[in-house]
Scaffold this motif. Structure first.
Motif, PDB file in Angstrom:
ATOM      1  N   ASN A  41      -8.397  28.999 -32.277  1.00 24.73           N
ATOM      2  CA  ASN A  41      -7.580  29.469 -33.396  1.00 24.73           C
ATOM      3  C   ASN A  41      -6.215  29.881 -32.890  1.00 24.73           C
ATOM      4  OD1 ASN A  41      -9.836  29.675 -35.389  1.00 24.73           O
ATOM      5  ND2 ASN A  41     -10.527  31.204 -33.937  1.00 24.73           N
ATOM      6  N   ILE A  95      -4.644  30.164 -38.335  1.00 24.83           N
ATOM      7  CA  ILE A  95      -4.829  28.726 -38.536  1.00 24.83           C
ATOM      8  C   ILE A  95      -5.824  28.242 -37.499  1.00 24.83           C
ATOM      9  CG2 ILE A  95      -2.786  28.106 -37.142  1.00 24.83           C
ATOM     10  CD1 ILE A  95      -2.391  25.765 -39.232  1.00 24.83           C
ATOM     11  N   ARG A  96      -6.810  27.526 -37.942  1.00 25.20           N
ATOM     12  CA  ARG A  96      -7.856  27.050 -37.035  1.00 25.20           C
ATOM     13  C   ARG A  96      -7.414  25.737 -36.396  1.00 25.20           C
ATOM     14  NH1 ARG A  96     -11.679  30.590 -37.684  1.00 25.20           N
ATOM     15  NH2 ARG A  96     -12.062  31.516 -39.706  1.00 25.20           N
ATOM     16  N   SER A  97      -8.075  25.390 -35.309  1.00 26.45           N
ATOM     17  CA  SER A  97      -7.640  24.219 -34.536  1.00 26.45           C
ATOM     18  C   SER A  97      -7.777  22.918 -35.319  1.00 26.45           C
ATOM     19  CB  SER A  97      -8.421  24.115 -33.219  1.00 26.45           C
ATOM     20  OG  SER A  97      -9.798  24.014 -33.485  1.00 26.45           O
ATOM     21  N   ASN A  98      -8.638  22.909 -36.357  1.00 23.03           N
ATOM     22  CA  ASN A  98      -8.798  21.685 -37.145  1.00 23.03           C
ATOM     23  C   ASN A  98      -7.911  21.672 -38.396  1.00 23.03           C
ATOM     24  OD1 ASN A  98     -10.096  23.610 -38.613  1.00 23.03           O
ATOM     25  ND2 ASN A  98     -11.988  22.451 -38.914  1.00 23.03           N
ATOM     26  N   GLU A  99      -7.052  22.643 -38.515  1.00 22.78           N
ATOM     27  CA  GLU A  99      -6.108  22.700 -39.633  1.00 22.78           C
ATOM     28  C   GLU A  99      -4.717  22.326 -39.156  1.00 22.78           C
ATOM     29  OE1 GLU A  99      -7.032  26.833 -40.642  1.00 22.78           O
ATOM     30  OE2 GLU A  99      -7.938  26.109 -42.510  1.00 22.78           O
ATOM     31  N   ARG A 100      -3.935  21.801 -40.040  1.00 22.38           N
ATOM     32  CA  ARG A 100      -2.578  21.376 -39.668  1.00 22.38           C
ATOM     33  C   ARG A 100      -1.510  22.254 -40.312  1.00 22.38           C
ATOM     34  NH1 ARG A 100      -4.728  20.324 -36.244  1.00 22.38           N
ATOM     35  NH2 ARG A 100      -5.595  18.352 -35.529  1.00 22.38           N
ATOM     36  N   GLU A 101      -1.832  22.826 -41.468  1.00 22.61           N
ATOM     37  CA  GLU A 101      -0.816  23.609 -42.171  1.00 22.61           C
ATOM     38  C   GLU A 101      -1.511  24.645 -43.045  1.00 22.61           C
ATOM     39  OE1 GLU A 101       2.494  21.283 -43.671  1.00 22.61           O
ATOM     40  OE2 GLU A 101       2.533  22.519 -45.471  1.00 22.61           O
ATOM     41  N   LYS A 102      -0.873  25.824 -43.118  1.00 25.55           N
ATOM     42  CA  LYS A 102      -1.364  26.857 -44.028  1.00 25.55           C
ATOM     43  C   LYS A 102      -0.196  27.598 -44.639  1.00 25.55           C
ATOM     44  CE  LYS A 102      -5.316  29.155 -43.696  1.00 25.55           C
ATOM     45  NZ  LYS A 102      -6.407  29.984 -43.171  1.00 25.55           N
ATOM     46  N   THR A 147       2.410  25.769 -39.297  1.00 22.52           N
ATOM     47  CA  THR A 147       1.910  24.449 -38.935  1.00 22.52           C
ATOM     48  C   THR A 147       1.313  24.514 -37.539  1.00 22.52           C
ATOM     49  OG1 THR A 147       4.016  23.759 -37.988  1.00 22.52           O
ATOM     50  CG2 THR A 147       3.652  23.291 -40.334  1.00 22.52           C
ATOM     51  N   SER A 160       2.853  25.452 -32.446  1.00 25.55           N
ATOM     52  CA  SER A 160       2.751  25.938 -33.814  1.00 25.55           C
ATOM     53  C   SER A 160       4.109  26.451 -34.245  1.00 25.55           C
ATOM     54  CB  SER A 160       1.726  27.069 -33.889  1.00 25.55           C
ATOM     55  OG  SER A 160       1.699  27.653 -35.180  1.00 25.55           O
TER      56      SER A 160
END
Lengths: 113, 117
Positions: free
Chosen positions: A31, A49-56, A64, A72
């Motif tokens: 994370n 933001i978790r490692s499998n997410e690209r944007e929040k 990002t 990031s």
């Protein structure tokens, strides 16, 4: 050098402008989290933001994550004087059976009214 | 006011000495985290305790130790102090174990400023 390095070290903008801060890290992570710190005070969690997410997104914040580049970014839109603070990224990874947490060097943001 | 208390607020001591920093978490929070913030090293996570047990470890020196007591307050012990140990030490608490970067929000105390002369 540190796992998390932030760029720029300091940023000064006019109220209403957008502020972008970048964080780079070296090893694989689980994370990444952004924190804010007002001078001499404790940290305030902003966004994870978790490692499998690209944007929040969260309000005026947009984060990002690019795991291929190990970086990031934190974007604060329509900045306000109250956004003046230091911003840190922190990465979380497994190491020797323990969670290893490393904070970046921080970006000092000044928003001029 | 986050509900996390730390004592003392300031501490001035000499090299080679030992000090104990105390943290009381928010009511109901089971996890306590310790952080060190210095000009040289920046902000560093030291250690986390959850319900009395060590849960996660960061860049904590062997000269430092911590524990969490049955009433959930925590103490950070710093021994054989060196000039470089001068820093702001923060404690934070959260409801669950959460993991350091889990979804569990951490609430930070006001910090203890340690000066080693």
């Amino acid at each position: 050098s540190q796992q998390g390095e932030e760029d720029p070290q300091a940023l000064s903008i006019q109220e209403g402008e957008n502020a972008t801060m970048n964080c780079s890290y070296k090893t694989s992570i689980n994370n990444l989290q952004w924190y804010r710190q007002n001078s001499g005070r404790g940290l305030v969690h902003l966004i994870l933001i978790r490692s499998n997410e690209r944007e929040k997104h969260s309000g005026r914040l947009r984060v990002t994550l690019d795991t291929s580049k190990k970086s990031s970014s934190l974007l604060i839109t329509a900045s306000r004087a109250a956004d003046t603070a230091s911003y840190f990224c922190a990465t979380d990874a497994e190491s020797g059976g323990y969670q290893k947490v490393t904070f970046g060097t921080g970006t000092k943001l000044q928003v001029i009214p | 006011d986050s509900g996390v208390t730390q004592t003392p607020k300031h501490l001035i001591t000499a090299t080679g000495q030992r000090v104990t920093l105390r943290c009381s978490p928010r009511s109901g929070d089971l996890s306590v985290y310790w952080y060190q913030q210095s000009l040289d090293q920046g902000l560093q996570f030291l250690i986390q305790y959850y319900n009395g047990e060590e849960r996660a470890k960061g860049n904590i020196l062997e000269r430092f130790s911590a524990q969490q007591f049955p009433d959930l307050h925590s103490e950070l012990n710093l021994s054989s102090l060196e000039l470089g140990d001068s820093a702001l030490y923060f404690c934070a608490s959260s409801v669950e174990a959460g993991g350091i970067l889990g979804t569990d929000t951490q609430y930070f105390g006001p910090g203890t400023r340690l000066t080693v002369l």
